[in-house]
Design a protein around this motif. Structure first.
Motif, PDB file in Angstrom:
ATOM      1  N   THR A  39      26.431  -2.526  16.138  1.00  0.00           N
ATOM      2  CA  THR A  39      26.005  -1.416  16.997  1.00  0.00           C
ATOM      3  C   THR A  39      24.521  -1.520  17.327  1.00  0.00           C
ATOM      4  N   ILE A  40      23.711  -1.806  16.309  1.00  0.00           N
ATOM      5  CA  ILE A  40      22.266  -1.939  16.528  1.00  0.00           C
ATOM      6  C   ILE A  40      21.970  -3.103  17.477  1.00  0.00           C
ATOM      7  N   ALA A  41      22.646  -4.237  17.271  1.00  0.00           N
ATOM      8  CA  ALA A  41      22.454  -5.392  18.147  1.00  0.00           C
ATOM      9  C   ALA A  41      22.854  -5.052  19.581  1.00  0.00           C
ATOM     10  N   GLY A  42      23.949  -4.305  19.727  1.00  0.00           N
ATOM     11  CA  GLY A  42      24.385  -3.900  21.064  1.00  0.00           C
ATOM     12  C   GLY A  42      23.390  -2.988  21.752  1.00  0.00           C
ATOM     13  N   VAL A  43      22.827  -2.052  21.012  1.00  0.00           N
ATOM     14  CA  VAL A  43      21.845  -1.121  21.581  1.00  0.00           C
ATOM     15  C   VAL A  43      20.561  -1.866  21.954  1.00  0.00           C
ATOM     16  N   ILE A  44      20.085  -2.732  21.058  1.00  0.00           N
ATOM     17  CA  ILE A  44      18.859  -3.498  21.342  1.00  0.00           C
ATOM     18  C   ILE A  44      19.050  -4.392  22.568  1.00  0.00           C
ATOM     19  N   SER A  45      20.190  -5.081  22.615  1.00  0.00           N
ATOM     20  CA  SER A  45      20.417  -5.973  23.762  1.00  0.00           C
ATOM     21  C   SER A  45      20.515  -5.206  25.064  1.00  0.00           C
TER      22      SER A  45
END
Length: 189
Positions: A39-45
């Motif tokens: 989820t964090i990787a998706g938000v950052i990307s």
């Protein structure tokens, strides 16, 4: 000889039960961490690089299924399912024990019933051949944990019935006694 056999089977049972408990705990912990990282990787990307991973939602849905259905068996093992016990706690011990046995037996039967229908549902998904568009894997792979979770939960409730039939005390699970403990001991003056 009979006692040694019973002791040996108890040791084997306890070992297997402990290993299943560790596996459930590991699966829950890893799934939650991976879901958070995904989820964090998706938000950052999405917000930093203006690019969205196509697989993030599908992967999180798999993790949610895994956490939910390994979590129900873990909660049953720990005696942590929600109970409405305001009236139940006022009953005498013999009646509470009887209700605990009946409730656990009915819950086990429901879990095995749901396991059966979950297997049928997975077979239907397999026959349809649907795949997850972003991950490219068969959709039924995500649902494999559903019948496993129902089955292991049913086994936990059967073991709770057996424990309550064999022991004097009232058990919510194979290890968790019914009751609130010494509440006054937790309060400091």
């Amino acid at each position: 000889m009979e006692e040694k056999k019973a002791t040996y089977s108890s040791i084997v049972f306890r070992f297997v039960d402990t290993q299943i408990s560790r596996l459930e705990g590991f699966m829950l912990a890893v799934s939650v961490v991976l879901m958070a990282a995904n989820t964090i990787a998706g938000v950052i990307s999405r917000f930093v690089f203006n690019y969205s991973f196509s697989f993030t939602d599908e992967l999180n849905s798999i993790f949610i299924i895994l956490v939910t259905f390994s979590g129900i068996s873990y909660a049953a093992r720990q005696g942590r399912h929600i109970r409405m016990s305001a009236i139940f706690d006022t009953f005498p011990d013999w009646l509470r024990k009887g209700f605990t046995i009946i409730i656990s037996a009915i819950t086990a039967a429901v879990m095995f019933f749901l396991c059966y229908y979950a297997v049928e549902y997975i077979q239907t998904l397999m026959q349809r051949g649907r795949i997850m568009p972003a991950l490219g894997i068969p959709i039924w792979w995500a649902y494999v944990w559903v019948p496993v979770g129902f089955f292991v939960t049913g086994v936990q409730y059967v073991l709770t019935v057996v424990k309550n039939l064999r022991e004097k005390d009232i058990y919510l699970s194979t290890d968790m006694l019914d009751g609130y403990g010494d509440i006054d001991a937790d309060i400091e003056v």
